[in-house]
Write a protein that holds these residues in place. Structure first.
Motif, PDB file in Angstrom:
ATOM      1  N   LEU A   1       0.819  -1.212   0.000  1.00 38.40           N
ATOM      2  CA  LEU A   1       0.000   0.000   0.000  1.00 38.40           C
ATOM      3  C   LEU A   1       0.854   1.264   0.000  1.00 38.40           C
ATOM      4  O   LEU A   1       0.324   2.369  -0.167  1.00 38.40           O
ATOM      5  CB  LEU A   1      -0.920   0.023   1.225  1.00 38.40           C
ATOM      6  CG  LEU A   1      -1.901  -1.145   1.364  1.00 38.40           C
ATOM      7  CD1 LEU A   1      -2.669  -1.034   2.678  1.00 38.40           C
ATOM      8  CD2 LEU A   1      -2.865  -1.189   0.185  1.00 38.40           C
ATOM      9  N   LEU A   2       2.151   1.108   0.199  1.00 33.52           N
ATOM     10  CA  LEU A   2       3.063   2.248   0.321  1.00 33.52           C
ATOM     11  C   LEU A   2       3.927   2.386  -0.927  1.00 33.52           C
ATOM     12  O   LEU A   2       4.226   1.395  -1.591  1.00 33.52           O
ATOM     13  CB  LEU A   2       3.959   2.075   1.548  1.00 33.52           C
ATOM     14  CG  LEU A   2       3.240   1.878   2.891  1.00 33.52           C
ATOM     15  CD1 LEU A   2       4.241   1.481   3.963  1.00 33.52           C
ATOM     16  CD2 LEU A   2       2.504   3.151   3.285  1.00 33.52           C
ATOM     17  N   HIS A   3       4.360   3.611  -1.215  1.00 37.31           N
ATOM     18  CA  HIS A   3       5.239   3.850  -2.351  1.00 37.31           C
ATOM     19  C   HIS A   3       6.271   4.914  -1.978  1.00 37.31           C
ATOM     20  O   HIS A   3       6.066   5.690  -1.040  1.00 37.31           O
ATOM     21  CB  HIS A   3       4.432   4.280  -3.582  1.00 37.31           C
ATOM     22  CG  HIS A   3       3.630   3.150  -4.156  1.00 37.31           C
ATOM     23  ND1 HIS A   3       2.406   2.768  -3.651  1.00 37.31           N
ATOM     24  CD2 HIS A   3       3.888   2.300  -5.180  1.00 37.31           C
ATOM     25  CE1 HIS A   3       1.931   1.737  -4.328  1.00 37.31           C
ATOM     26  NE2 HIS A   3       2.808   1.435  -5.269  1.00 37.31           N
ATOM     27  N   SER A   4       7.360   4.917  -2.731  1.00 41.34           N
ATOM     28  CA  SER A   4       8.476   5.806  -2.387  1.00 41.34           C
ATOM     29  C   SER A   4       8.309   7.202  -2.954  1.00 41.34           C
ATOM     30  O   SER A   4       9.242   8.003  -2.894  1.00 41.34           O
ATOM     31  CB  SER A   4       9.791   5.200  -2.889  1.00 41.34           C
ATOM     32  OG  SER A   4       9.758   5.033  -4.295  1.00 41.34           O
ATOM     33  N   GLY A   5       7.165   7.509  -3.501  1.00 34.40           N
ATOM     34  CA  GLY A   5       6.912   8.839  -4.055  1.00 34.40           C
ATOM     35  C   GLY A   5       5.876   8.749  -5.157  1.00 34.40           C
ATOM     36  O   GLY A   5       5.476   7.659  -5.573  1.00 34.40           O
ATOM     37  N   TRP A   6       5.437   9.909  -5.642  1.00 32.61           N
ATOM     38  CA  TRP A   6       4.414   9.915  -6.682  1.00 32.61           C
ATOM     39  C   TRP A   6       4.849   9.220  -7.966  1.00 32.61           C
ATOM     40  O   TRP A   6       4.058   8.469  -8.558  1.00 32.61           O
ATOM     41  CB  TRP A   6       3.982  11.354  -6.974  1.00 32.61           C
ATOM     42  CG  TRP A   6       3.253  12.002  -5.835  1.00 32.61           C
ATOM     43  CD1 TRP A   6       3.661  13.074  -5.101  1.00 32.61           C
ATOM     44  CD2 TRP A   6       1.976  11.619  -5.292  1.00 32.61           C
ATOM     45  NE1 TRP A   6       2.730  13.380  -4.130  1.00 32.61           N
ATOM     46  CE2 TRP A   6       1.683  12.510  -4.235  1.00 32.61           C
ATOM     47  CE3 TRP A   6       1.062  10.618  -5.596  1.00 32.61           C
ATOM     48  CZ2 TRP A   6       0.515  12.417  -3.478  1.00 32.61           C
ATOM     49  CZ3 TRP A   6      -0.112  10.528  -4.855  1.00 32.61           C
ATOM     50  CH2 TRP A   6      -0.369  11.422  -3.814  1.00 32.61           C
ATOM     51  N   PRO A   7       6.073   9.408  -8.456  1.00 33.43           N
ATOM     52  CA  PRO A   7       6.470   8.697  -9.686  1.00 33.43           C
ATOM     53  C   PRO A   7       6.391   7.176  -9.526  1.00 33.43           C
ATOM     54  O   PRO A   7       5.996   6.474 -10.463  1.00 33.43           O
ATOM     55  CB  PRO A   7       7.919   9.163  -9.911  1.00 33.43           C
ATOM     56  CG  PRO A   7       7.981  10.492  -9.244  1.00 33.43           C
ATOM     57  CD  PRO A   7       7.114  10.371  -8.029  1.00 33.43           C
ATOM     58  N   HIS A   8       6.785   6.682  -8.352  1.00 32.43           N
ATOM     59  CA  HIS A   8       6.715   5.244  -8.091  1.00 32.43           C
ATOM     60  C   HIS A   8       5.273   4.757  -8.167  1.00 32.43           C
ATOM     61  O   HIS A   8       4.959   3.758  -8.831  1.00 32.43           O
ATOM     62  CB  HIS A   8       7.315   4.952  -6.705  1.00 32.43           C
ATOM     63  CG  HIS A   8       7.388   3.498  -6.378  1.00 32.43           C
ATOM     64  ND1 HIS A   8       7.481   3.041  -5.079  1.00 32.43           N
ATOM     65  CD2 HIS A   8       7.376   2.376  -7.156  1.00 32.43           C
ATOM     66  CE1 HIS A   8       7.536   1.729  -5.078  1.00 32.43           C
ATOM     67  NE2 HIS A   8       7.474   1.303  -6.322  1.00 32.43           N
ATOM     68  N   LEU A   9       4.369   5.472  -7.512  1.00 28.25           N
ATOM     69  CA  LEU A   9       2.959   5.089  -7.526  1.00 28.25           C
ATOM     70  C   LEU A   9       2.373   5.206  -8.925  1.00 28.25           C
ATOM     71  O   LEU A   9       1.635   4.315  -9.383  1.00 28.25           O
ATOM     72  CB  LEU A   9       2.172   5.967  -6.550  1.00 28.25           C
ATOM     73  CG  LEU A   9       0.639   5.797  -6.551  1.00 28.25           C
ATOM     74  CD1 LEU A   9       0.244   4.354  -6.295  1.00 28.25           C
ATOM     75  CD2 LEU A   9       0.017   6.719  -5.513  1.00 28.25           C
ATOM     76  N   GLU A  10       2.693   6.279  -9.623  1.00 28.07           N
ATOM     77  CA  GLU A  10       2.122   6.492 -10.952  1.00 28.07           C
ATOM     78  C   GLU A  10       2.599   5.442 -11.957  1.00 28.07           C
ATOM     79  O   GLU A  10       1.885   5.126 -12.914  1.00 28.07           O
ATOM     80  CB  GLU A  10       2.460   7.897 -11.438  1.00 28.07           C
ATOM     81  CG  GLU A  10       1.697   8.978 -10.675  1.00 28.07           C
ATOM     82  CD  GLU A  10       2.263  10.367 -10.865  1.00 28.07           C
ATOM     83  OE1 GLU A  10       3.257  10.497 -11.630  1.00 28.07           O
ATOM     84  OE2 GLU A  10       1.737  11.317 -10.261  1.00 28.07           O
ATOM     85  N   SER A  11       3.794   4.892 -11.742  1.00 37.65           N
ATOM     86  CA  SER A  11       4.272   3.829 -12.635  1.00 37.65           C
ATOM     87  C   SER A  11       3.560   2.502 -12.352  1.00 37.65           C
ATOM     88  O   SER A  11       3.417   1.666 -13.249  1.00 37.65           O
ATOM     89  CB  SER A  11       5.785   3.652 -12.486  1.00 37.65           C
ATOM     90  OG  SER A  11       6.118   3.145 -11.194  1.00 37.65           O
ATOM     91  N   ASN A  12       3.110   2.318 -11.118  1.00 41.86           N
ATOM     92  CA  ASN A  12       2.433   1.072 -10.748  1.00 41.86           C
ATOM     93  C   ASN A  12       0.923   1.110 -10.985  1.00 41.86           C
ATOM     94  O   ASN A  12       0.307   0.082 -11.277  1.00 41.86           O
ATOM     95  CB  ASN A  12       2.667   0.763  -9.261  1.00 41.86           C
ATOM     96  CG  ASN A  12       3.991   0.093  -8.996  1.00 41.86           C
ATOM     97  OD1 ASN A  12       4.609  -0.461  -9.903  1.00 41.86           O
ATOM     98  ND2 ASN A  12       4.444   0.149  -7.764  1.00 41.86           N
ATOM     99  N   ALA A  13       0.321   2.292 -10.845  1.00 45.68           N
ATOM    100  CA  ALA A  13      -1.138   2.399 -10.822  1.00 45.68           C
ATOM    101  C   ALA A  13      -1.833   1.825 -12.058  1.00 45.68           C
ATOM    102  O   ALA A  13      -2.826   1.086 -11.917  1.00 45.68           O
ATOM    103  CB  ALA A  13      -1.551   3.851 -10.600  1.00 45.68           C
TER     104      ALA A  13
END
Length: 214
Positions: free
Chosen positions: A71-83
């Motif tokens: 549920l956690l990510h190292s920042g917005w770019p990390h989350l946006e690449s996974n979403a």
């Protein structure tokens, strides 16, 4: 006394899209939105969620990170690449129904996290949903071959042509990318594909058993 056969019901695991696609899409949008809410909370507070709730290799006090790390990510770019992958693959896994989705996701979630906890570099902190994403993708790639469903095999071929290149992430490479999460997620995906196909065959056999009426 009469003997009759139960009507055979089509296998839910042979579907390639959810029975209720709009509900499934809405559910995955909510799930993905939850990831954004968690990241927003992490970015706007000083709680250091990644350090506190991420997976710290072989640290018993951080074993709970197996539950929270996806549920956690190292920042917005990390989350946006996974979403996008999280949304698409999760939607397709919902083709087997909500209970199957929960079971498959739980197995992948836990196995991927435990694999990271066991073999990641000492002291490293791992966060992100990519282990679950790899598990879903590999589940979708193998499911049709185990179940013998032509539709699911065709879907697997399409998915492989579109996104098969990401499977290189199963191999060690970038030290900032957890190949351990990817590898164990993928292994869990294969396991789940086999288990789902086996359970489906058992249901199909039972559905054909004669019913004796007196």
């Amino acid at each position: 006394m009469a003997t009759s056969a139960r009507p055979y019901r089509p296998r839910t695991s042979a579907r390639v899209f959810p029975r209720r696609p709009f509900m499934a899409a809405f559910g995955m949008l909510l799930f993905t939105f939850l990831l954004y809410l968690v990241e927003a909370y992490d970015q706007t507070t000083s709680l250091a969620l990644n350090d506190e709730d991420g997976i710290v290799a072989r640290d018993p006090s951080h074993l709970v990170g197996v539950v929270w790390a996806p549920l956690l990510h190292s920042g917005w770019p990390h989350l946006e690449s996974n979403a996008p992958f999280f949304l698409i693959f999760g939607f397709l896994v919902l083709a087997g129904g909500l209970r199957q989705f929960i079971a498959v996701t739980a197995v992948i979630w836990v196995v991927s996290g435990l694999g990271v906890w066991l073999i990641a570099p000492p002291g490293s902190v791992t966060v992100g949903a990519s282990g679950v994403i790899f598990g879903w993708l590999v589940f979708l790639l193998f499911r049709g071959f185990f179940s013998g469903s032509l539709k699911q095999i065709l879907l697997a071929v399409v998915l492989f042509l579109l996104w098969g290149g990401v499977l290189v992430g199963l191999l060690p490479g970038d030290p900032h990318v957890s190949w351990q999460a990817h590898l164990f997620g993928a292994l869990a995906g294969i396991l789940c594909a086999r288990m789902v196909a086996s359970a489906d065959r058992s249901r199909a056999i039972r559905s054909r058993e004669p019913v004796i009426r007196q």
